[in-house]
Design a protein around this motif. Structure first.
Motif, PDB file in Angstrom:
ATOM      1  N   ALA A  65      13.446  14.878  34.326  1.00  0.00           N
ATOM      2  CA  ALA A  65      13.570  15.120  32.891  1.00  0.00           C
ATOM      3  C   ALA A  65      14.971  15.681  32.643  1.00  0.00           C
ATOM      4  O   ALA A  65      15.222  16.842  32.976  1.00  0.00           O
ATOM      5  N   PRO A  66      15.900  14.893  32.123  1.00  0.00           N
ATOM      6  CA  PRO A  66      17.288  15.345  31.981  1.00  0.00           C
ATOM      7  C   PRO A  66      17.452  16.658  31.223  1.00  0.00           C
ATOM      8  O   PRO A  66      18.379  17.414  31.497  1.00  0.00           O
ATOM      9  N   ASN A  67      16.552  16.939  30.296  1.00  0.00           N
ATOM     10  CA  ASN A  67      16.700  18.153  29.495  1.00  0.00           C
ATOM     11  C   ASN A  67      15.879  19.302  30.080  1.00  0.00           C
ATOM     12  O   ASN A  67      16.443  20.272  30.589  1.00  0.00           O
ATOM     13  N   SER A  68      14.544  19.199  30.056  1.00  0.00           N
ATOM     14  CA  SER A  68      13.726  20.328  30.512  1.00  0.00           C
ATOM     15  C   SER A  68      12.419  19.863  31.116  1.00  0.00           C
ATOM     16  O   SER A  68      11.860  18.834  30.722  1.00  0.00           O
ATOM     17  N   SER A  90      16.807  22.273  32.996  1.00  0.00           N
ATOM     18  CA  SER A  90      16.069  23.530  32.999  1.00  0.00           C
ATOM     19  C   SER A  90      14.654  23.300  33.506  1.00  0.00           C
ATOM     20  O   SER A  90      13.976  22.373  33.053  1.00  0.00           O
ATOM     21  N   VAL A  91      14.230  24.138  34.437  1.00  0.00           N
ATOM     22  CA  VAL A  91      12.873  24.073  34.970  1.00  0.00           C
ATOM     23  C   VAL A  91      12.208  25.433  34.760  1.00  0.00           C
ATOM     24  O   VAL A  91      12.768  26.466  35.140  1.00  0.00           O
ATOM     25  N   THR A 114      19.684  23.236  36.961  1.00  0.00           N
ATOM     26  CA  THR A 114      20.743  24.203  36.682  1.00  0.00           C
ATOM     27  C   THR A 114      20.159  25.559  36.329  1.00  0.00           C
ATOM     28  O   THR A 114      20.579  26.598  36.852  1.00  0.00           O
ATOM     29  N   ASN A 115      19.175  25.557  35.432  1.00  0.00           N
ATOM     30  CA  ASN A 115      18.534  26.788  34.986  1.00  0.00           C
ATOM     31  C   ASN A 115      17.094  26.821  35.484  1.00  0.00           C
ATOM     32  O   ASN A 115      16.362  25.841  35.339  1.00  0.00           O
ATOM     33  N   VAL A 116      16.703  27.965  36.050  1.00  0.00           N
ATOM     34  CA  VAL A 116      15.390  28.071  36.677  1.00  0.00           C
ATOM     35  C   VAL A 116      14.707  29.351  36.226  1.00  0.00           C
ATOM     36  O   VAL A 116      15.331  30.420  36.176  1.00  0.00           O
ATOM     37  N   SER A 117      13.422  29.240  35.919  1.00  0.00           N
ATOM     38  CA  SER A 117      12.587  30.427  35.756  1.00  0.00           C
ATOM     39  C   SER A 117      11.249  30.153  36.411  1.00  0.00           C
ATOM     40  O   SER A 117      10.759  29.025  36.415  1.00  0.00           O
ATOM     41  N   THR A 136      20.983  29.090  38.246  1.00  0.00           N
ATOM     42  CA  THR A 136      21.038  30.210  37.310  1.00  0.00           C
ATOM     43  C   THR A 136      19.624  30.584  36.911  1.00  0.00           C
ATOM     44  O   THR A 136      18.877  29.744  36.397  1.00  0.00           O
ATOM     45  N   ILE A 137      19.226  31.830  37.182  1.00  0.00           N
ATOM     46  CA  ILE A 137      17.966  32.338  36.645  1.00  0.00           C
ATOM     47  C   ILE A 137      18.284  32.918  35.282  1.00  0.00           C
ATOM     48  O   ILE A 137      18.959  33.936  35.165  1.00  0.00           O
ATOM     49  N   ASN A 138      17.826  32.206  34.244  1.00  0.00           N
ATOM     50  CA  ASN A 138      18.227  32.543  32.881  1.00  0.00           C
ATOM     51  C   ASN A 138      17.105  33.096  32.026  1.00  0.00           C
ATOM     52  O   ASN A 138      17.312  33.457  30.870  1.00  0.00           O
TER      53      ASN A 138
END
Length: 362
Positions: A65-68, A90-91, A114-117, A136-138
């Motif tokens: 999923a290119p976005n999220s 973002s995942v 890129t972004n992970v939570s 990056t944990i955002n």
């Protein structure tokens, strides 16, 4: 087609995706039970949302999923069953009662994000993730037990992490560093590991590692910097690099420094009493108690090939319960405290000594 969506709800016991599925925009699947897939059961969309209200995940097909990508489950998202890779900018992963990744950390969930939570906050539950790029944990993330994330590239901690044990590391061969830009809190221990020449740096004012035990390790990189030390609030500290300098500023009533090393400068200060329990070595070593009347006690040898400085304030003393001070030059400073005791003098192996105190001494 571009801009088209898929919204599905399955009230059956489980959902199994057996063939490639996709949407041009949003792919949203709500399942009453476990969501599984075969290798052929890939899922693709611009934005992906998979929810299991009473089960977990066992996906073998890749998810792109290119976005999220957002995955939410009641139970485990277990690495041994999760053979797929989640690729997305973002995942976000959430398990309300289970773990994310297997308990031993031997089969992590594989991400390319890129972004992970990730959150598995129930008591005794864990998070084990492996990300194939800079991480990056955002968004605030944590686990009821162990929170462990491995990054193939630069690791940016930009949101609070928590757990009983927190481990943030960069992968073998990556030479990637860890940037601490937010607080990390653990009820037992925090370990920050930067591979190879990767540095451990603080990138935000006040970002602090808070745990009874803190370990900071880099292969040959720097740990903190002069002016921007790593901030800790711990009673037990271990720091190691074979090629860089160490700068740590601690805030606790008592700090015990275990066996630690730096190649160049090793500078640790604490707003409380400071003791050492293992050998400390570097070119230059500075230990300071910034608390008024705080003491420094060496319980093991301190080795500095150039200079060793031990500094206290107020009536703070410098004592030695074991080991030897080894350095080309030794600098002892206290406002009114003593250096050694009449029946337990400091054992030194140095060429030059400077000792300054306004007290009567022992």
């Amino acid at each position: 087609a571009v801009g088209q969506n898929v919204f599905l709800q399955n009230t059956g016991a489980a959902t199994n995706i057996t063939a490639a599925s996709s949407a041009g925009a949003i792919f949203n699947l709500l399942s009453n039970g476990t969501i599984s897939s075969t290798v052929a059961g890939t899922v693709g969309a611009t934005d992906l949302n998979l929810t299991s209200t009473t089960g977990g995940f066992a996906l073998s097909g890749n998810v792109t999923a290119p976005n999220s990508s957002t995955l939410s489950a009641q139970n485990n998202i277990i690495g041994t069953n999760f053979a797929a890779t989640l690729t997305s900018t973002s995942v976000a992963l959430t398990s309300t009662a289970g773990s994310i990744g297997d308990l031993a950390g031997n089969s992590r969930l594989n991400l390319n994000a890129t972004n992970v939570s990730a959150n598995a906050g129930a008591a005794g539950q864990n998070v084990f993730l492996s990300n194939g790029k800079a991480t990056t944990i955002n968004v605030a993330s944590g686990a009821g037990a162990t929170f462990n994330v491995l990054s193939t590239g630069l690791f940016n901690l930009n949101a609070v992490t928590s757990g009983t044990n927190v481990v943030l590391a960069t992968a073998t061969g990556s030479n990637a560093g860890v940037n601490i830009g937010a607080n990390s809190n653990a009820s037992a221990s925090i370990a920050i590991n930067a591979n190879g020449s990767g540095n451990i740096a603080r990138t935000a004012v006040g970002a602090t590692l808070t745990a009874p035990g803190v370990s900071l390790t880099s292969g040959t990189g720097n740990i903190g910097a002069n002016g921007t030390p790593i901030l800790t609030a711990t009673s037990s500290l271990t720091v190691s690099t074979t090629g860089g300098s160490v700068f740590v500023d601690n805030n606790s009533a008592n700090l015990a420094i275990a066996a630690s090393s730096g190649a160049n400068m090793f500078d640790v200060r604490s707003n409380g009493n400071v003791s050492t329990t293992g050998v400390i070595s570097a070119t230059d070593v500075v230990l300071r108690s910034t608390l008024n009347n705080g003491n420094i006690d060496a319980g093991a040898t301190i080795q500095a090939t150039a200079s060793l400085a031990l500094q206290t304030h107020g009536s703070g003393n410098v004592s030695q319960s074991a080991g030897v001070f080894q350095a080309a030059s030794l600098d002892l400073r206290s406002t009114t405290g003593s250096f050694g005791l009449s029946k337990n003098a400091l054992d030194t192996d140095v060429q030059n000594i400077a000792a300054n105190t306004g007290g009567a001494g022992n």
